[in-house]
Motif scaffolding. Structure first.
Motif, PDB file in Angstrom:
ATOM      1  N   PHE A   1     -15.929  20.938   9.540  1.00 46.12           N
ATOM      2  CA  PHE A   1     -14.989  20.260   8.648  1.00 46.12           C
ATOM      3  C   PHE A   1     -15.688  19.006   8.130  1.00 46.12           C
ATOM      4  O   PHE A   1     -15.851  18.029   8.853  1.00 46.12           O
ATOM      5  CB  PHE A   1     -13.716  19.904   9.411  1.00 46.12           C
ATOM      6  N   ASP A   2     -16.120  19.052   6.873  1.00 47.60           N
ATOM      7  CA  ASP A   2     -16.895  17.960   6.288  1.00 47.60           C
ATOM      8  C   ASP A   2     -16.206  17.495   5.007  1.00 47.60           C
ATOM      9  O   ASP A   2     -16.247  18.170   3.983  1.00 47.60           O
ATOM     10  CB  ASP A   2     -18.318  18.434   5.974  1.00 47.60           C
ATOM     11  N   ILE A   3     -15.564  16.319   5.093  1.00 48.46           N
ATOM     12  CA  ILE A   3     -14.903  15.736   3.924  1.00 48.46           C
ATOM     13  C   ILE A   3     -15.510  14.370   3.620  1.00 48.46           C
ATOM     14  O   ILE A   3     -14.874  13.511   3.022  1.00 48.46           O
ATOM     15  CB  ILE A   3     -13.383  15.613   4.159  1.00 48.46           C
ATOM     16  N   SER A   4     -16.754  14.164   4.022  1.00 49.26           N
ATOM     17  CA  SER A   4     -17.396  12.855   3.902  1.00 49.26           C
ATOM     18  C   SER A   4     -17.647  12.458   2.451  1.00 49.26           C
ATOM     19  O   SER A   4     -17.722  13.302   1.554  1.00 49.26           O
ATOM     20  CB  SER A   4     -18.727  12.863   4.664  1.00 49.26           C
ATOM     21  N   ASN A   5     -17.773  11.151   2.272  1.00 54.06           N
ATOM     22  CA  ASN A   5     -18.110  10.582   0.966  1.00 54.06           C
ATOM     23  C   ASN A   5     -17.111  10.988  -0.108  1.00 54.06           C
ATOM     24  O   ASN A   5     -17.462  11.520  -1.157  1.00 54.06           O
ATOM     25  CB  ASN A   5     -19.532  10.990   0.563  1.00 54.06           C
ATOM     26  N   ASN A   6     -15.851  10.713   0.185  1.00 50.43           N
ATOM     27  CA  ASN A   6     -14.771  10.905  -0.778  1.00 50.43           C
ATOM     28  C   ASN A   6     -13.931   9.629  -0.797  1.00 50.43           C
ATOM     29  O   ASN A   6     -14.432   8.548  -0.454  1.00 50.43           O
ATOM     30  CB  ASN A   6     -13.941  12.137  -0.417  1.00 50.43           C
ATOM     31  N   GLN A   7     -12.674   9.742  -1.164  1.00 49.45           N
ATOM     32  CA  GLN A   7     -11.804   8.576  -1.268  1.00 49.45           C
ATOM     33  C   GLN A   7     -10.490   8.790  -0.507  1.00 49.45           C
ATOM     34  O   GLN A   7      -9.439   8.308  -0.910  1.00 49.45           O
ATOM     35  CB  GLN A   7     -11.524   8.276  -2.748  1.00 49.45           C
ATOM     36  N   PHE A   8     -10.570   9.524   0.592  1.00 51.71           N
ATOM     37  CA  PHE A   8      -9.371   9.787   1.379  1.00 51.71           C
ATOM     38  C   PHE A   8      -8.885   8.505   2.062  1.00 51.71           C
ATOM     39  O   PHE A   8      -9.674   7.624   2.407  1.00 51.71           O
ATOM     40  CB  PHE A   8      -9.658  10.857   2.435  1.00 51.71           C
ATOM     41  N   THR A   9      -7.579   8.440   2.249  1.00 48.75           N
ATOM     42  CA  THR A   9      -6.950   7.256   2.834  1.00 48.75           C
ATOM     43  C   THR A   9      -5.999   7.684   3.948  1.00 48.75           C
ATOM     44  O   THR A   9      -5.855   8.864   4.256  1.00 48.75           O
ATOM     45  CB  THR A   9      -6.176   6.467   1.770  1.00 48.75           C
ATOM     46  N   GLY A  10      -5.332   6.686   4.517  1.00 48.70           N
ATOM     47  CA  GLY A  10      -4.333   6.971   5.544  1.00 48.70           C
ATOM     48  C   GLY A  10      -4.908   6.931   6.938  1.00 48.70           C
ATOM     49  O   GLY A  10      -6.045   6.506   7.173  1.00 48.70           O
ATOM     50  N   GLN A  11      -4.110   7.392   7.892  1.00 46.01           N
ATOM     51  CA  GLN A  11      -4.507   7.416   9.289  1.00 46.01           C
ATOM     52  C   GLN A  11      -5.529   8.524   9.546  1.00 46.01           C
ATOM     53  O   GLN A  11      -5.772   9.372   8.692  1.00 46.01           O
ATOM     54  CB  GLN A  11      -3.267   7.643  10.159  1.00 46.01           C
ATOM     55  N   PHE A  12      -6.105   8.494  10.726  1.00 42.22           N
ATOM     56  CA  PHE A  12      -7.004   9.566  11.138  1.00 42.22           C
ATOM     57  C   PHE A  12      -6.304  10.910  10.942  1.00 42.22           C
ATOM     58  O   PHE A  12      -5.144  11.064  11.312  1.00 42.22           O
ATOM     59  CB  PHE A  12      -7.395   9.381  12.602  1.00 42.22           C
ATOM     60  N   PRO A  13      -6.995  11.913  10.357  1.00 40.85           N
ATOM     61  CA  PRO A  13      -6.346  13.213  10.098  1.00 40.85           C
ATOM     62  C   PRO A  13      -6.079  13.975  11.392  1.00 40.85           C
ATOM     63  O   PRO A  13      -6.886  14.782  11.850  1.00 40.85           O
ATOM     64  CB  PRO A  13      -7.371  13.936   9.215  1.00 40.85           C
ATOM     65  N   SER A  14      -4.925  13.722  11.984  1.00 46.56           N
ATOM     66  CA  SER A  14      -4.617  14.248  13.314  1.00 46.56           C
ATOM     67  C   SER A  14      -4.490  15.766  13.337  1.00 46.56           C
ATOM     68  O   SER A  14      -4.522  16.376  14.418  1.00 46.56           O
ATOM     69  CB  SER A  14      -3.326  13.621  13.847  1.00 46.56           C
ATOM     70  N   SER A  15      -4.372  16.400  12.182  1.00 45.27           N
ATOM     71  CA  SER A  15      -4.285  17.860  12.164  1.00 45.27           C
ATOM     72  C   SER A  15      -5.522  18.506  12.771  1.00 45.27           C
ATOM     73  O   SER A  15      -5.444  19.616  13.311  1.00 45.27           O
ATOM     74  CB  SER A  15      -4.067  18.373  10.739  1.00 45.27           C
ATOM     75  N   VAL A  16      -6.667  17.821  12.737  1.00 42.11           N
ATOM     76  CA  VAL A  16      -7.894  18.419  13.292  1.00 42.11           C
ATOM     77  C   VAL A  16      -7.824  18.546  14.810  1.00 42.11           C
ATOM     78  O   VAL A  16      -8.585  19.310  15.413  1.00 42.11           O
ATOM     79  CB  VAL A  16      -9.152  17.629  12.882  1.00 42.11           C
ATOM     80  N   LEU A  17      -6.931  17.786  15.449  1.00 41.58           N
ATOM     81  CA  LEU A  17      -6.812  17.845  16.907  1.00 41.58           C
ATOM     82  C   LEU A  17      -6.297  19.194  17.374  1.00 41.58           C
ATOM     83  O   LEU A  17      -6.384  19.514  18.564  1.00 41.58           O
ATOM     84  CB  LEU A  17      -5.886  16.742  17.412  1.00 41.58           C
ATOM     85  N   TYR A  18      -5.770  19.990  16.459  1.00 37.06           N
ATOM     86  CA  TYR A  18      -5.168  21.276  16.816  1.00 37.06           C
ATOM     87  C   TYR A  18      -6.081  22.449  16.469  1.00 37.06           C
ATOM     88  O   TYR A  18      -5.649  23.600  16.507  1.00 37.06           O
ATOM     89  CB  TYR A  18      -3.823  21.436  16.096  1.00 37.06           C
ATOM     90  N   ILE A  19      -7.332  22.168  16.122  1.00 35.52           N
ATOM     91  CA  ILE A  19      -8.271  23.227  15.721  1.00 35.52           C
ATOM     92  C   ILE A  19      -9.201  23.510  16.898  1.00 35.52           C
ATOM     93  O   ILE A  19     -10.156  22.774  17.143  1.00 35.52           O
ATOM     94  CB  ILE A  19      -9.075  22.813  14.478  1.00 35.52           C
ATOM     95  N   PRO A  20      -8.955  24.573  17.651  1.00 36.99           N
ATOM     96  CA  PRO A  20      -9.706  24.785  18.903  1.00 36.99           C
ATOM     97  C   PRO A  20     -11.173  25.135  18.707  1.00 36.99           C
ATOM     98  O   PRO A  20     -11.979  24.926  19.610  1.00 36.99           O
ATOM     99  CB  PRO A  20      -8.948  25.940  19.574  1.00 36.99           C
ATOM    100  N   SER A  21     -11.541  25.669  17.543  1.00 39.17           N
ATOM    101  CA  SER A  21     -12.920  26.110  17.311  1.00 39.17           C
ATOM    102  C   SER A  21     -13.803  25.023  16.714  1.00 39.17           C
ATOM    103  O   SER A  21     -15.004  25.240  16.519  1.00 39.17           O
ATOM    104  CB  SER A  21     -12.934  27.330  16.365  1.00 39.17           C
ATOM    105  N   LEU A  22     -13.251  23.863  16.417  1.00 40.27           N
ATOM    106  CA  LEU A  22     -13.991  22.838  15.681  1.00 40.27           C
ATOM    107  C   LEU A  22     -15.184  22.328  16.483  1.00 40.27           C
ATOM    108  O   LEU A  22     -15.058  21.947  17.644  1.00 40.27           O
ATOM    109  CB  LEU A  22     -13.057  21.682  15.341  1.00 40.27           C
ATOM    110  N   LYS A  23     -16.355  22.326  15.819  1.00 33.70           N
ATOM    111  CA  LYS A  23     -17.581  21.832  16.442  1.00 33.70           C
ATOM    112  C   LYS A  23     -18.188  20.658  15.683  1.00 33.70           C
ATOM    113  O   LYS A  23     -18.882  19.841  16.284  1.00 33.70           O
ATOM    114  CB  LYS A  23     -18.629  22.961  16.530  1.00 33.70           C
ATOM    115  N   TYR A  24     -17.966  20.604  14.383  1.00 39.74           N
ATOM    116  CA  TYR A  24     -18.624  19.598  13.540  1.00 39.74           C
ATOM    117  C   TYR A  24     -17.543  18.907  12.707  1.00 39.74           C
ATOM    118  O   TYR A  24     -16.883  19.542  11.886  1.00 39.74           O
ATOM    119  CB  TYR A  24     -19.638  20.292  12.632  1.00 39.74           C
ATOM    120  N   LEU A  25     -17.355  17.603  12.942  1.00 35.27           N
ATOM    121  CA  LEU A  25     -16.328  16.838  12.235  1.00 35.27           C
ATOM    122  C   LEU A  25     -16.984  15.657  11.542  1.00 35.27           C
ATOM    123  O   LEU A  25     -17.578  14.794  12.192  1.00 35.27           O
ATOM    124  CB  LEU A  25     -15.259  16.351  13.209  1.00 35.27           C
TER     125      LEU A  25
END
Length: 375
Positions: A132-156
Motif C-alpha cells: 500500500f503506497d500512497i506516498s508523495n500526495n496531499q492526503f490529510t486527516g488522521q492515520f488511515p486506520s483502515s490499514v490495521l484490518y488488512i492481514p496480508s499487508l507487508k509494505y506500508l
C-alpha cells in the motif's frame, strides 16, 4: 529500499500481475465490481494532464492503463484485478469508497500524484493487499486506520503527505516488512509493542515522536536492517541493548534531543555500515567498539559533547567529529561551553524511558506472639 526477502516473497505476484494484461471481455462478477470501482474513481479525478486514465472506458478493465489483472487466488480460472499502479501519473482527485470493491487487490501504488482527502474506510476490505503506497500526495486527516484490518499487508508507505495526530500502537502488531511514515505531522511516542513487529525497514523521520526509543526495539534483531528516525523529537537516553540489532546496516537518529552516552553494546552491531547520531546532546567517550565495527564506513557524531574518541575512529573511511569537546581535535566547542554542559549530570531515569522494575515484595508478617510458659 525494500527488503530483498519481501521482494522475493512478492516476486510471483509481481510477475503475474505486471505481465498479465489480457484483453478480457467482462464476464464475471469480480471484473464487474472492478468496473464499478474504476468508474467511481474516474468520476472524482479532477485533473489528468497526461491522459493517464483516458482509456478508462468500457467493460474491459484489464486493458485500462495502470490496471493489472491476474487469476484469482481462490479460483485460478477466474480473472480479477490484482494490481493498481498509477505511480508518477500527476493525477489529482480523491479516493472513493467504491475502491473497497477491489477485494482481490495485492498491490495499490499511487505515489507521486496529487490525490487529496482521506483514505476510505472501505480499504479495510482489501484483505489480500500486500503493498500500500500512497506516498508523495496531499492526503490529510488522521492515520488511515483502515490499514490495521488488512492481514496480508507487508509494505506500508504513507510518507510525504499531511497526515497528523496519533499513530495507533496496534500498527506495530502487524507483520509488516517495511514502514514509511516520514514527513507527515504525526505526534506520538514509539510504543513498547514495536518489538512485536517484523520490520526490516522503519522510517519515521520528520514527525514529532516526543518520547524515547523503547528498549523493545531490540526485539527486532532477527529482521531489522534499516532505522531512520531523523528530526523526530526523540528524547532521553539510548537503550543499552541496541547492540542486539546485529543485522542493522543503517542507523540514523540525527537531529533529535537524545542525551547520555553511546552504549558500549553498539559494538555488537556487526553489520552496521552507516551510523549517524549527529545533532543531539550525547556525551562521554565514543566507544572504541563502535569504531572497530568491520563494515562501518561512515560514522557521523558531530554536534555533541563527547569528551574523547579512540584513535581508531579517526581512521574510518568517513567520520565527522566536529563541535564536540574532544581535546586536540579541530573545530570543537569552546572550553567554556563544554564546562557549562558537564557541570550538570545527565539522569537517564528522569525521562521515564527505562521500564521501572516492580517493587520488591513486602516482607512476610512477623509470627504471632506466643505467651511464654516459663517464669
Amino acid at each position: 529500499m525494500k527488503n530483498p526477502s519481501l521482494t522475493l516473497s512478492l516476486g510471483a505476484i509481481f510477475s503475474i500481475i505486471f505481465l498479465f494484461k489480457p484483453s478480457h471481455q467482462v464476464s464475471n462478477p469480480r471484473l464487474l465490481q472492478a468496473y464499478t470501482a474504476l468508474q467511481a474513481w474516474k468520476h472524482v479525478i479532477t485533473s489528468d494532464p497526461n491522459n493517464f486514465t483516458a482509456n478508462w472506458c468500457g467493460l474491459q478493465v484489464c486493458n485500462y492503463t495502470g490496471v493489472y489483472c491476474a487469476p484469482a487466488l481462490d479460483d485460478p480460472h477466474t480473472i480479477t484485478v490484482a494490481g493498481i499502479d498509477l505511480n508518477h501519473a500527476n493525477v489529482a482527485g480523491s479516493l472513493p469508497e467504491e475502491l473497497g470493491l477491489f477485494t482481490d487487490l495485492a498491490i495499490f501504488h499511487i505515489n507521486s500524484n496529487r490525490f487529496c482527502g482521506t483514505i476510505p474506510y472501505s480499504f479495510r476490505y482489501l484483505r489480500l493487499l500486500h503493498e500500500f503506497d500512497i506516498s508523495n500526495n496531499q492526503f490529510t486527516g488522521q492515520f488511515p486506520s483502515s490499514v490495521l484490518y488488512i492481514p496480508s499487508l507487508k509494505y506500508l508507505d504513507v510518507r510525504y503527505n499531511n497526515f497528523h495526530g496519533e499513530v495507533p500502537s496496534a500498527l506495530f502488531n502487524l507483520k509488516l516488512d517495511a514502514l514509511f511514515l516520514n514527513n507527515n505531522r504525526f505526534q506520538f511516542s514509539l510504543p513498547q509493542n514495536i518489538g512485536n513487529s517484523s520490520l526490516s525497514v522503519i522510517v519515521l523521520a520528520n514527525n514529532d515522536l516526543k518520547g524515547c526509543i523503547p528498549s523493545s526495539l531490540a526485539n527486532l534483531k532477527d529482521t531489522l536492517n534499516e532505522v531512520i528516525l531523523i528530526n523526530s523529537g526523540l528524547r532521553g537516553c539510548l537503550p543499552s541493548n541496541l547492540g542486539l540489532l546485529d543485522k542493522v546496516r543503517v542507523f540514523d537518529i540525527s537531529k533529535n534531543k537524545l542525551v547520555g552516552a553511546l552504549p558500549e553494546s553498539m559494538g555488537g552491531m556487526k553489520n552496521l555500515e552507516q551510523l549517524n547520531v549527529a545533532h543531539n546532546n550525547l556525551s562521554g567517550e565514543v566507544p572504541a567498539s563502535i569504531c572497530s565495527l568491520p563494515k562501518l564506513e561512515n560514522f557521523t557524531y558531530s554536534y555533541h559533547y563527547f569528551c574523547g574518541e579512540p584513535p581508531i575512529c579517526i581512521k574510518l573511511p568517513e567520520q565527522d567529529d566536529r563541535k564536540n569537546c574532544i581535546a586536540y581535535r579541530p573545530l570543537q566547542r569552546s572550553p567554556q561551553e563544554c564546562a557549562t554542559f558537564y557541570a550538570h549530570l545527565v539522569n537517564c531515569d528522569a525521562f521515564g524511558c527505562t521500564p521501572r522494575s516492580p517493587p520488591p515484595p513486602s516482607p512476610p508478617p512477623p509470627p504471632p506472639h506466643v505467651a511464654s510458659h516459663y517464669p
